[in-house]
Design a protein around this motif. Structure first.
Motif, PDB file in Angstrom:
ATOM      1  N   GLY A  36       0.817  -1.207   0.000  1.00  0.00           N
ATOM      2  CA  GLY A  36       0.000   0.000   0.000  1.00  0.00           C
ATOM      3  C   GLY A  36       0.854   1.261   0.000  1.00  0.00           C
ATOM      4  N   PRO A  37       0.203   2.397  -0.256  1.00  0.00           N
ATOM      5  CA  PRO A  37       0.920   3.666  -0.218  1.00  0.00           C
ATOM      6  C   PRO A  37       1.504   3.892   1.168  1.00  0.00           C
ATOM      7  N   GLY A  38       2.794   4.128   1.262  1.00  0.00           N
ATOM      8  CA  GLY A  38       3.415   4.372   2.567  1.00  0.00           C
ATOM      9  C   GLY A  38       3.867   3.107   3.279  1.00  0.00           C
ATOM     10  N   GLU A 150      -0.320   7.242   8.935  1.00  0.00           N
ATOM     11  CA  GLU A 150       0.545   8.073   9.775  1.00  0.00           C
ATOM     12  C   GLU A 150       1.869   8.384   9.054  1.00  0.00           C
ATOM     13  N   ARG A 151       2.422   7.371   8.381  1.00  0.00           N
ATOM     14  CA  ARG A 151       3.682   7.581   7.663  1.00  0.00           C
ATOM     15  C   ARG A 151       3.502   8.591   6.528  1.00  0.00           C
ATOM     16  N   LEU A 152       2.373   8.474   5.827  1.00  0.00           N
ATOM     17  CA  LEU A 152       2.178   9.362   4.664  1.00  0.00           C
ATOM     18  C   LEU A 152       1.946  10.809   5.099  1.00  0.00           C
ATOM     19  N   THR A 201      10.620  -1.585  12.486  1.00  0.00           N
ATOM     20  CA  THR A 201      11.536  -0.527  12.039  1.00  0.00           C
ATOM     21  C   THR A 201      12.093  -0.883  10.653  1.00  0.00           C
ATOM     22  N   PRO A 202      12.589   0.102   9.917  1.00  0.00           N
ATOM     23  CA  PRO A 202      13.150  -0.201   8.591  1.00  0.00           C
ATOM     24  C   PRO A 202      14.220  -1.303   8.638  1.00  0.00           C
ATOM     25  N   ASP A 203      15.077  -1.286   9.646  1.00  0.00           N
ATOM     26  CA  ASP A 203      16.123  -2.317   9.724  1.00  0.00           C
ATOM     27  C   ASP A 203      15.537  -3.706   9.952  1.00  0.00           C
ATOM     28  N   GLU A 204      14.531  -3.763  10.823  1.00  0.00           N
ATOM     29  CA  GLU A 204      13.911  -5.076  11.084  1.00  0.00           C
ATOM     30  C   GLU A 204      13.186  -5.591   9.837  1.00  0.00           C
ATOM     31  N   VAL A 205      12.490  -4.699   9.162  1.00  0.00           N
ATOM     32  CA  VAL A 205      11.792  -5.114   7.937  1.00  0.00           C
ATOM     33  C   VAL A 205      12.810  -5.633   6.916  1.00  0.00           C
ATOM     34  N   TYR A 206      13.939  -4.937   6.833  1.00  0.00           N
ATOM     35  CA  TYR A 206      14.951  -5.325   5.838  1.00  0.00           C
ATOM     36  C   TYR A 206      15.523  -6.721   6.118  1.00  0.00           C
TER      37      TYR A 206
END
Ligand SMILES: Nc1ncnc2c1ncn2[C@@H]1O[C@H](COP(=O)(O)OP(=O)(O)O)[C@@H](O)[C@H]1O
Ligand SMILES: O=c1ccn([C@@H]2O[C@H](COP(=O)(O)OP(=O)(O)O)[C@@H](O)[C@H]2O)c(=O)[nH]1
Length: 221
Positions: A36-38, A150-152, A201-206
């Motif tokens: 999805g967007p964001g 919230e991110r968008l 978090t971005p690192d965990e997602v990565y």
């Protein structure tokens, strides 16, 4: 807006892909990146580019560039579609992607592509795979709407994007559920989706992205 004067794209007439799947000359490897967007597609694509030497092609970025290009026949059409969160007719987007892939192969000698934010509609998915390149798999970022919203809203404070506002965000969510999720389901039936939870978090997602790549035989370079 009626999608008048769309380009006649060579891809429409091809009955086999321009690039067979592979890493050799004249071949290409394509990973679609959806969510999805964001959801964090662009953020994770930057990580992948750094570690796996893929070329990142964002369909949304290519459309925004075309919208701003002097002399483009499609500027007004793209602007209206993006503001309303609708999917720009595939003739325009597929041509932009094909041009960008050709240029990348020629100028950068890279033939591995992350195609981000595309295909968002079934017609695009079918046409692109038929006439440009079959995808290896789709990397799908799964994220609840309240987190994406919230991110968008946050991104909107600095992105300068015409569609990072509450009204456009609502329309983009609707298009995502109604038009883009069927594409993910289509590839899921084929066993061609790597699904990653995108809330951490971005690192965990990565870390999960890397795991998915390893499972699909994509190696770090
Ligand atoms: N895992 C995450 N946690 C928190 N914020 C994130 C995360 N991933 C991305 N973001 C932020 O959320 C916003 C949307 O991310 P972006 O990568 O632009 O998403 P997309 O390309 O899917 O629209 C950006 O401002 C980005 O910095
Ligand atoms: O194949 C595509 C990709 C994007 N878009 C348009 O571009 C907008 C922004 O897409 P992008 O991927 O840049 O951002 P996201 O909505 O994922 O944050 C979408 O809402 C659509 O209007 C489109 O029409 N076709």
């Amino acid at each position: 807006m009626a999608p008048a004067n769309l380009p006649t794209i060579p891809a429409m007439n091809r009955d086999k892909p321009l690039f067979p799947t592979g890493l050799g000359e004249g071949e290409a490897t394509v990973i679609f990146v959806l969510g999805g967007p964001g959801a964090g597609k662009g953020t994770q694509c930057s990580n992948i580019v750094r570690d796996y030497k893929f070329k990142h092609l964002s369909a949304g970025d290519l459309l925004r560039e075309e919208q701003d290009r002097k002399g483009s026949d499609f500027g007004d059409l793209i602007k209206e579609y993006i503001r309303d969160g609708k999917i720009v007719p595939m003739e325009v987007t597929i041509q932009l992607l094909e041009n960008a892939m050709q240029a990348t192969i020629k100028d950068e000698h890279i033939n591995k592509f992350l195609i981000d934010g595309f295909p968002r509609k079934m017609d695009q998915a079918i046409q692109f795979e038929k006439s440009v390149c079959k995808s290896n798999f789709t990397l799908f970022f799964d994220c609840p709407e309240n987190v994406m919203e919230e991110r968008l809203i946050n991104r909107g404070k600095t992105s300068g994007r015409a569609d990072d506002n509450e009204e456009s965000i609502r329309k983009r969510f609707k298009t995502f559920i109604e038009t883009s999720m069927p594409v993910v389901e289509h590839f899921e039936k084929d066993g061609r989706v790597v699904k990653v939870q995108a809330v951490q978090t971005p690192d965990e997602v990565y870390e999960h992205v890397k795991l998915g790549f390893t499972q699909r035989g994509i190696k770090l370079v």
